[in-house]
Design a protein around this motif. Structure first.
Motif, mmCIF file in Angstrom:
data_model
loop_
_atom_site.group_PDB
_atom_site.id
_atom_site.type_symbol
_atom_site.label_atom_id
_atom_site.label_comp_id
_atom_site.label_asym_id
_atom_site.label_seq_id
_atom_site.Cartn_x
_atom_site.Cartn_y
_atom_site.Cartn_z
ATOM 1 N N SER A 23 0.856 -1.189 0.000
ATOM 2 C CA SER A 23 0.000 0.000 0.000
ATOM 3 C C SER A 23 0.889 1.234 0.000
ATOM 4 O O SER A 23 1.853 1.313 0.771
ATOM 5 N N VAL A 24 0.551 2.179 -0.867
ATOM 6 C CA VAL A 24 1.372 3.382 -1.023
ATOM 7 C C VAL A 24 0.512 4.616 -0.759
ATOM 8 O O VAL A 24 -0.511 4.812 -1.436
ATOM 9 N N PRO A 25 0.881 5.463 0.210
ATOM 10 C CA PRO A 25 0.142 6.720 0.412
ATOM 11 C C PRO A 25 0.139 7.541 -0.866
ATOM 12 O O PRO A 25 1.196 7.747 -1.481
ATOM 13 N N THR A 26 -1.044 7.980 -1.287
ATOM 14 C CA THR A 26 -1.187 8.698 -2.554
ATOM 15 C C THR A 26 -2.170 9.839 -2.382
ATOM 16 O O THR A 26 -3.348 9.595 -2.097
ATOM 17 N N PRO A 27 -1.746 11.080 -2.536
ATOM 18 C CA PRO A 27 -2.698 12.196 -2.446
ATOM 19 C C PRO A 27 -3.822 12.010 -3.457
ATOM 20 O O PRO A 27 -3.609 11.499 -4.558
ATOM 21 N N TRP A 28 -5.010 12.422 -3.088
ATOM 22 C CA TRP A 28 -6.165 12.253 -3.961
ATOM 23 C C TRP A 28 -5.918 12.838 -5.354
ATOM 24 O O TRP A 28 -6.268 12.235 -6.365
ATOM 25 N N GLU A 29 -5.272 13.995 -5.384
ATOM 26 C CA GLU A 29 -5.093 14.668 -6.676
ATOM 27 C C GLU A 29 -4.045 13.985 -7.553
ATOM 28 O O GLU A 29 -3.923 14.308 -8.735
ATOM 29 N N ARG A 30 -3.308 12.997 -6.997
ATOM 30 C CA ARG A 30 -2.286 12.303 -7.784
ATOM 31 C C ARG A 30 -2.721 10.895 -8.214
ATOM 32 O O ARG A 30 -1.999 10.225 -8.958
ATOM 33 N N LYS A 31 -3.877 10.455 -7.763
ATOM 34 C CA LYS A 31 -4.310 9.098 -8.104
ATOM 35 C C LYS A 31 -4.516 8.927 -9.608
ATOM 36 O O LYS A 31 -4.159 7.908 -10.189
ATOM 37 N N GLY A 32 -5.093 9.928 -10.252
ATOM 38 C CA GLY A 32 -5.293 9.855 -11.691
ATOM 39 C C GLY A 32 -3.981 9.766 -12.437
ATOM 40 O O GLY A 32 -3.856 9.017 -13.424
ATOM 41 N N ALA A 33 -2.990 10.527 -11.986
ATOM 42 C CA ALA A 33 -1.675 10.498 -12.634
ATOM 43 C C ALA A 33 -1.027 9.125 -12.506
ATOM 44 O O ALA A 33 -0.367 8.646 -13.447
ATOM 45 N N VAL A 34 -1.206 8.486 -11.365
ATOM 46 C CA VAL A 34 -0.653 7.148 -11.163
ATOM 47 C C VAL A 34 -1.251 6.173 -12.164
ATOM 48 O O VAL A 34 -0.542 5.389 -12.807
ATOM 49 N N MET A 35 -2.572 6.223 -12.331
ATOM 50 C CA MET A 35 -3.235 5.306 -13.260
ATOM 51 C C MET A 35 -2.813 5.585 -14.709
ATOM 52 O O MET A 35 -2.550 4.663 -15.482
ATOM 53 N N ARG A 36 -2.752 6.851 -15.071
ATOM 54 C CA ARG A 36 -2.352 7.193 -16.446
ATOM 55 C C ARG A 36 -0.935 6.729 -16.745
ATOM 56 O O ARG A 36 -0.642 6.229 -17.839
ATOM 57 N N GLU A 37 -0.032 6.921 -15.800
ATOM 58 C CA GLU A 37 1.355 6.518 -15.988
ATOM 59 C C GLU A 37 1.459 5.023 -16.257
ATOM 60 O O GLU A 37 2.195 4.582 -17.147
#
Length: 225
Positions: free
Chosen positions: A147-161
């Protein structure tokens, strides 16, 4: 108690009457993956052409075992609502989650441990093997989680990457991003309630599964920075 009484099995019903824990005739408590695979095998073996609904986070052994007995697996989102929705579509024989919730749509499109006990006894009575013998035939499951702490506003970027890095034929986008690998798979799933991204990986050994999960967790941390 199962061993002392000479019982064919033990069955523990959860406090809400939904989840179940199975004990074989030798007194071995089945873990969640063993119980799920056991039921998949029994349903597929005694219901030719069965359609079995399972979350995308389920071990790949489930689909292989179902196919060996002429059944099909329908992959669903990981949440209970998604599983129940697919189970209610009318053509699903059995549905299950990895947390011990089992659904028999011909009775009710929701998990019910008492019905699971009745169905399990019926399926076992159709064969000539004790429960322990069936359990010994099940493959070992190697799943690792990070599990990796991920700010809400960065979750989309993680998926796109992740999507941009992986060939489309290797992707499953039913829930989160699931990536098929030669020796297993990895699922990257944003938590719907917390600022966290979960990584679940399956491989041929636990060491390899942990290595894959840690590698994708590292990639997520780099993207979040």
């Amino acid at each position: 108690l199962v061993r002392a009484s000479g019982s064919d099995l033990g069955f523990v019903i959860g406090p809400h009457g939904e989840e179940a824990t199975i004990v074989d005739d030798e007194g071995v408590v089945l873990d969640r993956d063993q119980a799920l695979l056991l039921l998949v095998v029994l349903v597929a073996r005694h219901h030719p052409g069965a359609r079995i609904a399972l979350p995308v986070s389920t071990t790949a052994h489930a689909a292989r075992l179902a196919a060996e007995h002429g059944a099909d697996v329908v992959w669903t989102p990981t949440g209970d609502a998604g599983l129940q929705e697919v189970a209610a579509q009318g053509d699903v024989t059995f549905a299950a989650s990895r947390d011990g919730a089992y659904i028999w749509p011909d009775f009710l499109p929701a998990s019910d441990a008492s019905v699971t006990l009745a169905k399990l006894l019926d399926l076992l009575a159709r064969g000539d093997q004790p429960l322990s013998a069936l359990v010994r035939e099940l493959p070992s499951v190697h799943l690792a989680r990070e599990s990796v702490p991920t700010p809400w506003e960065r979750k989309g970027a993680v998926m796109r990457e992740l999507v941009e890095r992986v060939p489309p034929e290797s992707l499953v986008l039913i829930d989160g991003v699931k990536i098929r690998r030669d020796d297993g798979w990895v699922l990257v799933l944003p938590d719907p309630e917390e600022a966290v991204t979960h990584v679940l990986a399956e491989a041929s050994t636990m060491a390899e599964a942990r290595q894959v999960a840690q590698e994708y967790a590292r990639r997520i941390r780099q993207t979040v920075r």
